[in-house]
Design a protein around this motif. Structure first.
Motif, PDB file in Angstrom:
ATOM      1  N   UNK A 121       6.108 -10.142  -8.025  1.00  0.00           N
ATOM      2  CA  UNK A 121       5.084  -9.994  -7.000  1.00  0.00           C
ATOM      3  C   UNK A 121       3.706 -10.049  -7.612  1.00  0.00           C
ATOM      4  N   UNK A 122       2.913 -10.952  -7.148  1.00  0.00           N
ATOM      5  CA  UNK A 122       1.564 -11.030  -7.685  1.00  0.00           C
ATOM      6  C   UNK A 122       0.527 -11.261  -6.623  1.00  0.00           C
ATOM      7  N   UNK A 123       0.973 -11.360  -5.362  1.00  0.00           N
ATOM      8  CA  UNK A 123       0.025 -11.636  -4.298  1.00  0.00           C
ATOM      9  C   UNK A 123      -0.881 -10.461  -4.018  1.00  0.00           C
ATOM     10  N   UNK A 124      -1.966 -10.729  -3.397  1.00  0.00           N
ATOM     11  CA  UNK A 124      -2.929  -9.667  -3.125  1.00  0.00           C
ATOM     12  C   UNK A 124      -2.464  -8.738  -2.020  1.00  0.00           C
ATOM     13  N   UNK A 125      -1.413  -9.132  -1.274  1.00  0.00           N
ATOM     14  CA  UNK A 125      -0.998  -8.269  -0.178  1.00  0.00           C
ATOM     15  C   UNK A 125       0.168  -7.370  -0.541  1.00  0.00           C
ATOM     16  N   UNK A 126       0.695  -7.538  -1.713  1.00  0.00           N
ATOM     17  CA  UNK A 126       1.721  -6.645  -2.252  1.00  0.00           C
ATOM     18  C   UNK A 126       3.045  -6.675  -1.493  1.00  0.00           C
ATOM     19  N   UNK A 127       3.239  -7.612  -0.566  1.00  0.00           N
ATOM     20  CA  UNK A 127       4.520  -7.617   0.140  1.00  0.00           C
ATOM     21  C   UNK A 127       5.621  -7.993  -0.828  1.00  0.00           C
ATOM     22  N   UNK A 128       6.775  -7.414  -0.628  1.00  0.00           N
ATOM     23  CA  UNK A 128       7.920  -7.625  -1.509  1.00  0.00           C
ATOM     24  C   UNK A 128       8.855  -8.660  -0.912  1.00  0.00           C
TER      25      UNK A 128
ATOM     26  N   UNK B   9       3.740  -9.379 -11.497  1.00  0.00           N
ATOM     27  CA  UNK B   9       4.477  -8.263 -12.045  1.00  0.00           C
ATOM     28  C   UNK B   9       5.963  -8.418 -11.743  1.00  0.00           C
TER      29      UNK B   9
END
Lengths: 110, 116
Positions: free
Chosen positions: A91-98, A32
């Protein structure tokens, strides 16, 4: 997460539209595009996010190109209070960190 | 006001002292994040919690740093034996993760730490 490229700074006249560009040429299909802004001495503020379609909310519009390699955040009627650093984040990782870069300093002039 | 509060807002400490910061997230949010921001840079991710479980820690988080989120509500970030390089703004954020849609993070005002 894909890297983003933004201009270091931009100026805009009060009342005019501010168009902030962002390049993210290595974006992958499940990533995203997020936009946050940070007014001096405050925490970042979420603005908008999108995957492939254009999005609009009460703060701004997000235009994503068809190939998703770039996007533009549009503030339709900039005010002095919109002066801030604007961050484009992919951001597309499963942990949503920015992962923040240095962003674009938008200065709205009277 | 995003609904995320941090305490204290400012902290001045001498090198070698321990400091603890607190973050109160938006009450229904299940994820809580800590970031650090130095002058002229964007925030850098430190760690995050899903409810009370700490799921990821950045390499920036040396063993002098520890974070907790007991009972999945507020969180504390402790820095032991502070160094001048720890001087920064420490930001907390929270979000509600539900389903497949990405959720926005709401940031607190930050705690500015100065180590003298």
């Amino acid at each position: 997460d894909a890297k983003t490229t933004q201009p270091t700074s931009m100026d805009c006249a009060e009342g005019r539209a501010a168009n902030l560009p962002c390049n993210h040429s290595t974006i992958s299909g499940n990533e995203y595009v997020y936009w946050y802004r940070q007014i001096h001495s405050q925490g970042p503020q979420y603005i908008i996010h999108g995957l492939k379609n254009n999005e609009t909310n009460e703060m701004a519009s997000l235009i994503i190109t068809e190939d998703r390699k770039s996007s533009t955040l549009i503030l339709p009627h900039a005010t002095l209070r919109d002066t801030a650093v604007y961050y484009c984040i992919v951001n597309g990782g499963s942990n949503y960190k920015l992962t923040f870069g240095k962003g674009t300093l938008l200065t709205v002039n009277p | 006001d995003t609904g995320v509060s941090q305490d204290p807002r400012h902290k001045i400490t001498k090198r070698g002292q321990n400091v603890t910061f607190r973050c109160d997230p938006i009450s229904e949010h299940n994820r809580l994040y800590w970031y650090r921001q130095t002058l002229g840079q964007g925030p850098e991710f430190l760690t995050y919690f899903q409810n009370e479980a700490q799921l990821e820690k950045s390499r920036l988080l040396s063993d002098r740093f520890s974070a907790e989120r007991p009972k999945g509500s507020f969180s504390t970030l402790e820095i032991q034996r502070t160094e001048q390089g720890d001087s920064a703004m420490y930001l907390c954020a929270s979000s509600l993760v539900s389903g497949g849609a990405k959720d926005e993070q709401y940031f607190g005002p930050g705690t500015r730490l100065t180590v003298t």
